[in-house]
Design an enzyme around this catalytic site. Sequence first.
Site, PDB file in Angstrom:
ATOM      1  N   TYR A 127      59.243  28.353 -22.243  1.00 44.29           N
ATOM      2  CA  TYR A 127      58.130  27.251 -22.401  1.00 44.29           C
ATOM      3  C   TYR A 127      59.249  25.956 -22.478  1.00 44.29           C
ATOM      4  O   TYR A 127      58.354  24.905 -21.446  1.00 44.29           O
ATOM      5  CB  TYR A 127      57.757  27.241 -24.081  1.00 44.29           C
ATOM      6  CG  TYR A 127      56.900  26.423 -24.536  1.00 44.29           C
ATOM      7  CD1 TYR A 127      55.499  26.452 -24.279  1.00 44.29           C
ATOM      8  CD2 TYR A 127      57.360  24.939 -24.959  1.00 44.29           C
ATOM      9  CE1 TYR A 127      54.623  25.161 -24.812  1.00 44.29           C
ATOM     10  CE2 TYR A 127      56.456  23.915 -25.433  1.00 44.29           C
ATOM     11  CZ  TYR A 127      55.021  24.234 -25.026  1.00 44.29           C
ATOM     12  OH  TYR A 127      54.399  23.160 -25.466  1.00 44.29           O
TER      13      TYR A 127
ATOM     14  N   GLU B   5      40.330  30.696 -51.126  1.00 45.71           N
ATOM     15  CA  GLU B   5      41.471  30.312 -49.965  1.00 45.71           C
ATOM     16  C   GLU B   5      42.495  29.920 -50.665  1.00 45.71           C
ATOM     17  O   GLU B   5      42.432  29.461 -51.948  1.00 45.71           O
ATOM     18  CB  GLU B   5      40.880  29.055 -49.267  1.00 45.71           C
ATOM     19  CG  GLU B   5      39.495  29.395 -48.588  1.00 45.71           C
ATOM     20  CD  GLU B   5      39.029  27.885 -48.268  1.00 45.71           C
ATOM     21  OE1 GLU B   5      39.326  27.073 -48.155  1.00 45.71           O
ATOM     22  OE2 GLU B   5      37.892  27.793 -48.324  1.00 45.71           O
TER      23      GLU B   5
ATOM     24  N   LYS C 174      45.410  27.703 -52.119  1.00 50.07           N
ATOM     25  CA  LYS C 174      45.714  26.105 -52.239  1.00 50.07           C
ATOM     26  C   LYS C 174      47.104  25.789 -51.770  1.00 50.07           C
ATOM     27  O   LYS C 174      47.927  26.002 -52.190  1.00 50.07           O
ATOM     28  CB  LYS C 174      45.321  25.749 -53.738  1.00 50.07           C
ATOM     29  CG  LYS C 174      45.590  24.214 -53.889  1.00 50.07           C
ATOM     30  CD  LYS C 174      44.852  24.019 -55.271  1.00 50.07           C
ATOM     31  CE  LYS C 174      44.572  22.560 -55.511  1.00 50.07           C
ATOM     32  NZ  LYS C 174      45.801  21.549 -55.143  1.00 50.07           N
TER      33      LYS C 174
ATOM     34  N   CYS D 136      78.999   4.562 -69.539  1.00 45.47           N
ATOM     35  CA  CYS D 136      80.141   3.933 -68.534  1.00 45.47           C
ATOM     36  C   CYS D 136      79.873   2.360 -68.520  1.00 45.47           C
ATOM     37  O   CYS D 136      79.098   1.827 -67.877  1.00 45.47           O
ATOM     38  CB  CYS D 136      80.479   4.259 -67.268  1.00 45.47           C
ATOM     39  SG  CYS D 136      81.782   3.684 -66.357  1.00 45.47           S
TER      40      CYS D 136
HETATM   41  S1  IVH Z   1      38.806  21.990 -50.342  1.00 39.91           S
HETATM   42  C1  IVH Z   1      35.812  18.858 -52.175  1.00 39.91           C
HETATM   43  N1  IVH Z   1      40.471  23.671 -49.633  1.00 39.91           N
HETATM   44  O1  IVH Z   1      43.582  20.157 -52.872  1.00 39.91           O
HETATM   45  C2  IVH Z   1      37.074  19.389 -52.081  1.00 39.91           C
HETATM   46  N2  IVH Z   1      41.191  21.714 -50.873  1.00 39.91           N
HETATM   47  O2  IVH Z   1      42.271  18.570 -55.284  1.00 39.91           O
HETATM   48  C3  IVH Z   1      37.628  19.356 -50.973  1.00 39.91           C
HETATM   49  N3  IVH Z   1      43.677  21.746 -51.053  1.00 39.91           N
HETATM   50  O3  IVH Z   1      44.311  17.145 -51.933  1.00 39.91           O
HETATM   51  C4  IVH Z   1      39.071  20.284 -50.731  1.00 39.91           C
HETATM   52  N4  IVH Z   1      44.313  23.826 -50.094  1.00 39.91           N
HETATM   53  O4  IVH Z   1      43.827  18.575 -49.633  1.00 39.91           O
HETATM   54  C5  IVH Z   1      40.018  22.545 -50.321  1.00 39.91           C
HETATM   55  N5  IVH Z   1      41.871  25.499 -49.451  1.00 39.91           N
HETATM   56  C6  IVH Z   1      41.533  24.234 -49.787  1.00 39.91           C
HETATM   57  C7  IVH Z   1      42.663  23.580 -50.284  1.00 39.91           C
HETATM   58  C8  IVH Z   1      42.458  22.248 -50.872  1.00 39.91           C
HETATM   59  C9  IVH Z   1      44.742  22.500 -50.820  1.00 39.91           C
HETATM   60  C10 IVH Z   1      44.056  20.586 -51.464  1.00 39.91           C
HETATM   61  C11 IVH Z   1      43.086  19.261 -51.072  1.00 39.91           C
HETATM   62  C12 IVH Z   1      42.984  18.135 -51.940  1.00 39.91           C
HETATM   63  C13 IVH Z   1      43.313  19.058 -53.212  1.00 39.91           C
HETATM   64  C14 IVH Z   1      42.024  19.215 -54.205  1.00 39.91           C
END
Ligand code: IVH
Length: 712
Positions: free
Chosen positions: A60, A144, A146, A461
């Site tokens: 690559y 999903e 977080k 100190c």
């Molecule tokens: S959905 C309306 N999905 O968590 C809500 N957020 O407090 C839209 N985050 O800073 C967010 N993983 O960036 C969503 N699978 C996920 C997430 C996710 C991380 C973060 C998001 C935001 C915070 C939400």
Amino acid sequence: MSSRPFDSLEPLDPTTADQVVSTLPDDEALARLRWLGPELARHNRLYHRLAQPEIEDHTYDRLLRELELLEERFPQHRDPDSVTQRVGEKVAALAPFVHATPMLSLQNAFSDEELRAFQTRVFRELNRTEQALEPETKLTYTVEPKLDGVAIELVYEQGALVGAGTRGDGATGEDVLHNVRTIRDIPSRLIGEGWPARLDVRGEILMRLRDFDAMNERLIARGEDPKVNPRNATAGTIRLLDASITAERTLSFFAHSLGEIRGGPAGASQSEILERLASWGLPVSPETRRCQGIEEVLDAVEGLRAQRDSLPYEIDGAVIKVDACELQEALGFVTRSPRWAIAFKYPPPEVETVLEDVGFQVGRTGTVTPVAHLRPAQVGGVTVSRASLHNKEHIAELDLRLGDRVIVVRRGDVIPKVERAILDADHHARPPIPFPDRCPECQTPLERKDYKAGEREILRCPNSFGCPAQVRAGIRHFASRAGMDIQGLGEKLIDQLVSVGLVRTVSDLYRLEDQKRQLVSLERMAEKSADNLLDAIDDSRSRTLARGLFALGIPTVGESTARDLAAHFGSLDAIRQASIEELVQVDGVAEWTASQVHTFFRSEAAQRELTALRDHEVSFVIRAEAPPPPPPTKQSPFSGKTVVLTGTLSSMTRDEAKARLLALGATVTGSVSTKTDLLIAGEKAGSKLSKANKLGIEVLDEEALLDALERQ
Ligand code: IVH
């Protein structure tokens, strides 16, 4: 020369590539260029998104070199989105980035009960609408990961990446497109078909654990400090002004939701949206599950938790979303969060290891604090060998002894913490932790001071101007971003300058231009880097009074107090001459702070430093600034209110929150009493929150605060 086959990727020999490319006939070279560009973009995708590379890394790299050479030969045929262009431009400052629709946040749940309560709320809300449900309906949800990274919005117009911004306060973030363009995971052009004319994609930028370790190894090899955890490293990297540094670090991206869309649908459900995003070349988390009913959701949340330690990146929970967009619309939002989604937060990662030793660190103001030296252990994928022990009382409370087995927790914050000792059979036989009588840096006998009415003993100190640790920390503070912002004057360099005696006080920095020869002779320093440093120091001469005042490191004067003092008095001379009575007239300056400021300016050492800074034409010491703007006249929900801040805020520092509240007419005080109108409680709020609850005082959490600020 034989013509090269286009159906197989056969890289040129790098030692002769230059020559071969320049001698290829035009038509052949052009055909190669047109084919190589998209082909390399495809390999980029295979490698980063699908983890299914078809070619070796070095192949690559060689092909990339060939593409660069071809583009040099035919600059007019260079695709502006070519993979070769992802190396990084430099910007002067981060511009504001306005989100077309606000970026929201999620409410949190910490137990299965709270998740069931979420589903009950969903049903109750829907039954108020036309989307009424039978009680036994099994709703479809997505679960999903977080992702524990930095939220980002990408803007695609006609399939091309044209914008990228951080979340900021939800309404306005910072423009980080120059950095985002270096992320190989993020397509600069969408692939496939059917994408809306304008598509705002939201997701998380993160650093995989493997890439985090590799970055730290490089930093250490260069004599720089390693980063503490992937999230902080990501947050720092995405905000860099010079994208060539970003390009050296590998960041990753996963899309998880949408913002504004125009000219085309994106899907009827969250799962369909994620599938479409993936088909357009955007990475989505492979761990996402679709579940029927809340019991399946609970299983998936638990399954993800079990997987947590084996994932290649950090997650701090699971996000549960009602799948159907129709139902999402019916459910709507409460303040800043959707009713159709919730975050299930996992407890912070912890690990058992051994307390091998305790060191003592001397801070800027001379305070000596204990630091645990641990047998290195992985906590949620990150190796930890140091942890905070806070103070003597904390150690006594935990009854910590040298050699104890201990539990170390790594919360979102920077420094991991020793949470507790395992009181095994040998614990009582182990030696207690010895506290020093003399400063570990300069051997001066330490002072013991009672603090908080005898609740805590502080070791200090007293050798403020002679102790090398305090001198180094003072210079670091002076040069810091919020202070004089001297770019390139990092920790390692300060240590070197102090240890060779080139710098003893902050004003010595402005003397360095006359000592360039000695500067250049320092390790890892060359003519060019010395010039850059001297330029940065020179540039810092013009900093504002507020920054300069903060940079001086007067005890108790943080960024916001420095701003208040600067705005009130307008010149350093006026502050120097002010009496304690005059100082307490300033909004937000308490008596203790006033006396600290007063004492500081009367000390011989401070007077000497300020005279030296004046001689070096550092402007905040010399000139008066324009009078402050009149106080806000606009009525806000905070006008005239007495507000207390407590706990940790994640989207801004406490000083920033205070400054914004003051600007909106609030009085911000330090403790909760019957006079308090409002308590802003961040994470880990403790006694102030319970007191406010007892007194029936209104409490806002961070989300609600942001919401209220946004509406101003
Ligand atoms: S959905 C309306 N999905 O968590 C809500 N957020 O407090 C839209 N985050 O800073 C967010 N993983 O960036 C969503 N699978 C996920 C997430 C996710 C991380 C973060 C998001 C935001 C915070 C939400």
